[in-house]
Write a protein that holds these residues in place. Sequence first.
Motif, short mmCIF file in Angstrom:
data_model
loop_
_atom_site.label_atom_id
_atom_site.label_comp_id
_atom_site.label_asym_id
_atom_site.label_seq_id
_atom_site.Cartn_x
_atom_site.Cartn_y
_atom_site.Cartn_z
N TYR A 124 -36.33 16.60 12.31
CA TYR A 124 -37.17 15.41 12.14
C TYR A 124 -36.71 14.60 10.93
O TYR A 124 -36.60 13.37 10.99
N TYR A 125 -36.43 15.29 9.84
CA TYR A 125 -36.03 14.61 8.61
C TYR A 125 -34.72 13.85 8.79
O TYR A 125 -34.55 12.75 8.26
N LEU A 126 -33.79 14.44 9.54
CA LEU A 126 -32.50 13.78 9.74
C LEU A 126 -32.64 12.47 10.50
O LEU A 126 -31.81 11.57 10.35
N HIS A 127 -33.69 12.34 11.30
CA HIS A 127 -33.91 11.10 12.05
C HIS A 127 -34.77 10.11 11.27
O HIS A 127 -34.54 8.90 11.36
N HIS A 128 -35.75 10.60 10.53
CA HIS A 128 -36.71 9.68 9.91
C HIS A 128 -36.74 9.73 8.39
O HIS A 128 -37.38 8.89 7.76
N GLY A 129 -36.06 10.69 7.78
CA GLY A 129 -36.04 10.76 6.33
C GLY A 129 -34.97 9.86 5.74
O GLY A 129 -34.07 9.39 6.44
N GLN A 130 -35.08 9.62 4.45
CA GLN A 130 -34.10 8.81 3.72
C GLN A 130 -33.55 9.64 2.56
O GLN A 130 -33.98 9.50 1.42
N PRO A 131 -32.61 10.56 2.87
CA PRO A 131 -32.11 11.46 1.82
C PRO A 131 -31.37 10.72 0.71
O PRO A 131 -30.65 9.75 0.97
N LYS A 132 -31.56 11.19 -0.50
CA LYS A 132 -30.91 10.58 -1.67
C LYS A 132 -29.73 11.42 -2.18
O LYS A 132 -28.75 10.86 -2.69
N SER A 133 -29.83 12.73 -2.03
CA SER A 133 -28.76 13.60 -2.53
C SER A 133 -27.66 13.76 -1.48
O SER A 133 -27.86 13.46 -0.29
N GLU A 134 -26.53 14.26 -1.91
CA GLU A 134 -25.33 14.25 -1.07
C GLU A 134 -25.44 15.15 0.15
O GLU A 134 -25.08 14.74 1.27
N VAL A 135 -25.91 16.38 -0.03
CA VAL A 135 -25.92 17.34 1.08
C VAL A 135 -26.78 16.87 2.25
O VAL A 135 -26.30 16.80 3.39
N PRO A 136 -28.06 16.54 2.03
CA PRO A 136 -28.86 16.06 3.18
C PRO A 136 -28.37 14.72 3.73
O PRO A 136 -28.47 14.47 4.92
N ARG A 137 -27.81 13.88 2.85
CA ARG A 137 -27.28 12.60 3.34
C ARG A 137 -26.09 12.82 4.27
O ARG A 137 -25.99 12.18 5.33
N ASP A 138 -25.21 13.75 3.92
CA ASP A 138 -24.06 14.06 4.77
C ASP A 138 -24.51 14.70 6.08
O ASP A 138 -23.94 14.44 7.15
N LEU A 139 -25.55 15.54 6.00
CA LEU A 139 -26.06 16.20 7.20
C LEU A 139 -26.69 15.17 8.15
O LEU A 139 -26.54 15.27 9.37
#
Length: 254
Positions: free
Chosen positions: A199-214
Amino acid sequence: MIRDKSQNSLAPESSPKMVAQNFVVDLNKPLVFQVGHLGEAYEEWVHQPIVSKEGPRFFESEFWEFLTRTVWWAIPVIWLPVVCWCISLSVRMGLSCPHIALMVVIGIFVWTLLEYSLHRFLFHIKTKSYWGNTFHYLIHGCHHKHPMDGLRLVFPPAATAILLIPFWNLVKLISTTSTAPALFGGGLLGYVIYDCTHYYLHHGQPKSEVPRDLKKYHLNHHFRIQDKGFGITSSLWDRIFGTLPSSKVEAKSR
């Protein structure tokens, strides 16, 4: 290309295959019992995403429609207490804390392989029959057609509860009485992490590198190379089994 009949969406022109079948999907009507009629054209149609947070209607029935919609936070609210209960069973049976921790970690690791396998071999199965298309649309095709539908990004708890029964019996078969609950709880915890991550990968706005790359990795699967990149929580199994997507430069050069 295939055309969707809808007042609210723009789609490419109809393909010869679709004209021959004389069937056009009407996005303003419940979709589940329409998509089967696409036959061989279903594979092309379902991988032409419509980017809208408002999802389509699945069924005429309000009851069945309700069962297809799930808010993301229902997953941890419902299943984390079950995870804790399972682990507590192993504690009451005298399993040591290090042993319990090991079982939970193994359960999470096994889940990551199951996550990859289901996504690659079941969720992306090729279908062309009426009921094959219908089944595929229900379990995963709807997500590729409407990837931003926020109420159909996690698995409905009622369906999860049914599927947990054979998985629990399998875990009991391959482990001891005291380790089975902790191992099962670890696997279930892996599932919770997976669905919340998805869910987060579709609707979240990651700031750090790891979740952003994922996030980039997963959206690449949806919008660029849909037959690779089956991992959700990591790219581990894609690397091991050779389904890691090529780089953007390589993909453009083909």
